[in-house]
Design a protein around this motif. Structure first.
Motif, PDB file in Angstrom:
ATOM      1  N   GLN A   1      -7.166 -54.868 -64.967  1.00  0.00           N
ATOM      2  CA  GLN A   1      -8.028 -55.355 -63.920  1.00  0.00           C
ATOM      3  C   GLN A   1      -8.993 -56.389 -64.491  1.00  0.00           C
ATOM      4  O   GLN A   1      -9.499 -56.230 -65.596  1.00  0.00           O
ATOM      5  CB  GLN A   1      -8.826 -54.200 -63.313  1.00  0.00           C
ATOM      6  N   LEU A   2      -9.205 -57.413 -63.742  1.00  0.00           N
ATOM      7  CA  LEU A   2     -10.161 -58.456 -64.120  1.00  0.00           C
ATOM      8  C   LEU A   2     -11.125 -58.697 -62.982  1.00  0.00           C
ATOM      9  O   LEU A   2     -10.754 -58.619 -61.806  1.00  0.00           O
ATOM     10  CB  LEU A   2      -9.451 -59.783 -64.405  1.00  0.00           C
ATOM     11  N   GLN A   3     -12.331 -59.000 -63.343  1.00  0.00           N
ATOM     12  CA  GLN A   3     -13.291 -59.551 -62.387  1.00  0.00           C
ATOM     13  C   GLN A   3     -13.708 -60.914 -62.895  1.00  0.00           C
ATOM     14  O   GLN A   3     -14.041 -61.065 -64.069  1.00  0.00           O
ATOM     15  CB  GLN A   3     -14.503 -58.632 -62.254  1.00  0.00           C
ATOM     16  N   LEU A   4     -13.645 -61.908 -62.034  1.00  0.00           N
ATOM     17  CA  LEU A   4     -13.927 -63.283 -62.405  1.00  0.00           C
ATOM     18  C   LEU A   4     -15.199 -63.740 -61.708  1.00  0.00           C
ATOM     19  O   LEU A   4     -15.309 -63.627 -60.484  1.00  0.00           O
ATOM     20  CB  LEU A   4     -12.772 -64.195 -62.005  1.00  0.00           C
ATOM     21  N   VAL A   5     -16.126 -64.265 -62.490  1.00  0.00           N
ATOM     22  CA  VAL A   5     -17.384 -64.753 -61.955  1.00  0.00           C
ATOM     23  C   VAL A   5     -17.545 -66.213 -62.342  1.00  0.00           C
ATOM     24  O   VAL A   5     -17.553 -66.551 -63.525  1.00  0.00           O
ATOM     25  CB  VAL A   5     -18.579 -63.938 -62.467  1.00  0.00           C
ATOM     26  N   GLN A   6     -17.678 -67.054 -61.338  1.00  0.00           N
ATOM     27  CA  GLN A   6     -17.785 -68.494 -61.555  1.00  0.00           C
ATOM     28  C   GLN A   6     -19.231 -68.948 -61.561  1.00  0.00           C
ATOM     29  O   GLN A   6     -20.096 -68.349 -60.916  1.00  0.00           O
ATOM     30  CB  GLN A   6     -17.046 -69.249 -60.450  1.00  0.00           C
ATOM     31  N   SER A   7     -19.472 -70.040 -62.280  1.00  0.00           N
ATOM     32  CA  SER A   7     -20.766 -70.701 -62.244  1.00  0.00           C
ATOM     33  C   SER A   7     -20.562 -72.188 -62.484  1.00  0.00           C
ATOM     34  O   SER A   7     -19.494 -72.625 -62.934  1.00  0.00           O
ATOM     35  CB  SER A   7     -21.723 -70.104 -63.271  1.00  0.00           C
ATOM     36  N   GLY A   8     -21.625 -72.947 -62.225  1.00  0.00           N
ATOM     37  CA  GLY A   8     -21.551 -74.384 -62.378  1.00  0.00           C
ATOM     38  C   GLY A   8     -21.311 -75.073 -61.053  1.00  0.00           C
ATOM     39  O   GLY A   8     -21.528 -74.498 -59.985  1.00  0.00           O
ATOM     40  N   GLY A   9     -20.856 -76.320 -61.132  1.00  0.00           N
ATOM     41  CA  GLY A   9     -20.586 -77.080 -59.919  1.00  0.00           C
ATOM     42  C   GLY A   9     -21.869 -77.624 -59.316  1.00  0.00           C
ATOM     43  O   GLY A   9     -22.845 -77.853 -59.996  1.00  0.00           O
ATOM     44  N   GLY A  10     -21.833 -77.879 -58.011  1.00  0.00           N
ATOM     45  CA  GLY A  10     -22.979 -78.436 -57.319  1.00  0.00           C
ATOM     46  C   GLY A  10     -22.669 -79.829 -56.799  1.00  0.00           C
ATOM     47  O   GLY A  10     -21.537 -80.132 -56.433  1.00  0.00           O
ATOM     48  N   SER A  11     -23.677 -80.686 -56.806  1.00  0.00           N
ATOM     49  CA  SER A  11     -23.541 -82.040 -56.258  1.00  0.00           C
ATOM     50  C   SER A  11     -23.556 -83.079 -57.364  1.00  0.00           C
ATOM     51  O   SER A  11     -24.222 -82.907 -58.388  1.00  0.00           O
ATOM     52  CB  SER A  11     -24.682 -82.326 -55.280  1.00  0.00           C
ATOM     53  N   ALA A  12     -22.817 -84.162 -57.144  1.00  0.00           N
ATOM     54  CA  ALA A  12     -22.743 -85.233 -58.122  1.00  0.00           C
ATOM     55  C   ALA A  12     -22.476 -86.547 -57.410  1.00  0.00           C
ATOM     56  O   ALA A  12     -22.053 -86.565 -56.244  1.00  0.00           O
ATOM     57  CB  ALA A  12     -21.644 -84.955 -59.144  1.00  0.00           C
ATOM     58  N   GLN A  13     -22.725 -87.625 -58.106  1.00  0.00           N
ATOM     59  CA  GLN A  13     -22.379 -88.949 -57.620  1.00  0.00           C
ATOM     60  C   GLN A  13     -21.000 -89.322 -58.164  1.00  0.00           C
ATOM     61  O   GLN A  13     -20.577 -88.826 -59.218  1.00  0.00           O
ATOM     62  CB  GLN A  13     -23.400 -89.977 -58.100  1.00  0.00           C
ATOM     63  N   ALA A  14     -20.323 -90.193 -57.461  1.00  0.00           N
ATOM     64  CA  ALA A  14     -19.034 -90.683 -57.954  1.00  0.00           C
ATOM     65  C   ALA A  14     -19.197 -91.264 -59.353  1.00  0.00           C
ATOM     66  O   ALA A  14     -20.151 -92.002 -59.620  1.00  0.00           O
ATOM     67  CB  ALA A  14     -18.484 -91.732 -56.999  1.00  0.00           C
TER      68      ALA A  14
END
Length: 123
Positions: free
Chosen positions: A1-14
């Protein structure tokens, strides 16, 4: 069994860069990982994948040369480094994992999923 927790991302300019991380609990070393994304109003699509030992990676044509997947088995972490972002990269990003050998591109091949992270790129 695995539990995956994501972080990061958000907003950015091209043209900017962002990174996403996926931290797993459980027996991390035996699992292959992938990143998928779901753009607004579209189906979930494959972004890239990495084998259980990090020896091989595979990317969708749309991100090849701009995105890099890596894993740190000592930290139970998989990273998605996204460079030269454009507006078409706007999506909810998901990490996924399952215990097979090699690279698989189908979402149905992965039984464990992170919670999803929004990435928004403005042009």
């Amino acid at each position: 069994q695995l539990q995956l927790v994501q972080s990061g991302g958000g907003s950015a300019q091209a043209g900017d860069s962002l990174s996403l991380s996926c931290v797993a609990s459980g027996n991390f070393n035996h699992y292959a990982f992938a990143w998928f994304r779901q753009p607004p109003g579209k189906e979930r699509e494959f972004v890239g994948a990495i084998t259980w030992n990090g020896a091989s990676t595979h990317y969708a044509d749309s991100v090849k040369g701009r995105f890099t997947i890596s894993r740190d088995n000592t930290k139970n972490m998989v990273l998605l480094q996204m460079n030269r972002l454009n507006s078409e990269d706007t999506a909810i990003y998901y990490c996924a994992a399952d215990g097979f050998v090699g690279i698989r591109l189908g979402a149905d091949d992965y039984g464990y999923w992170g919670q999803g992270t929004q990435v928004t790129v403005s042009s």
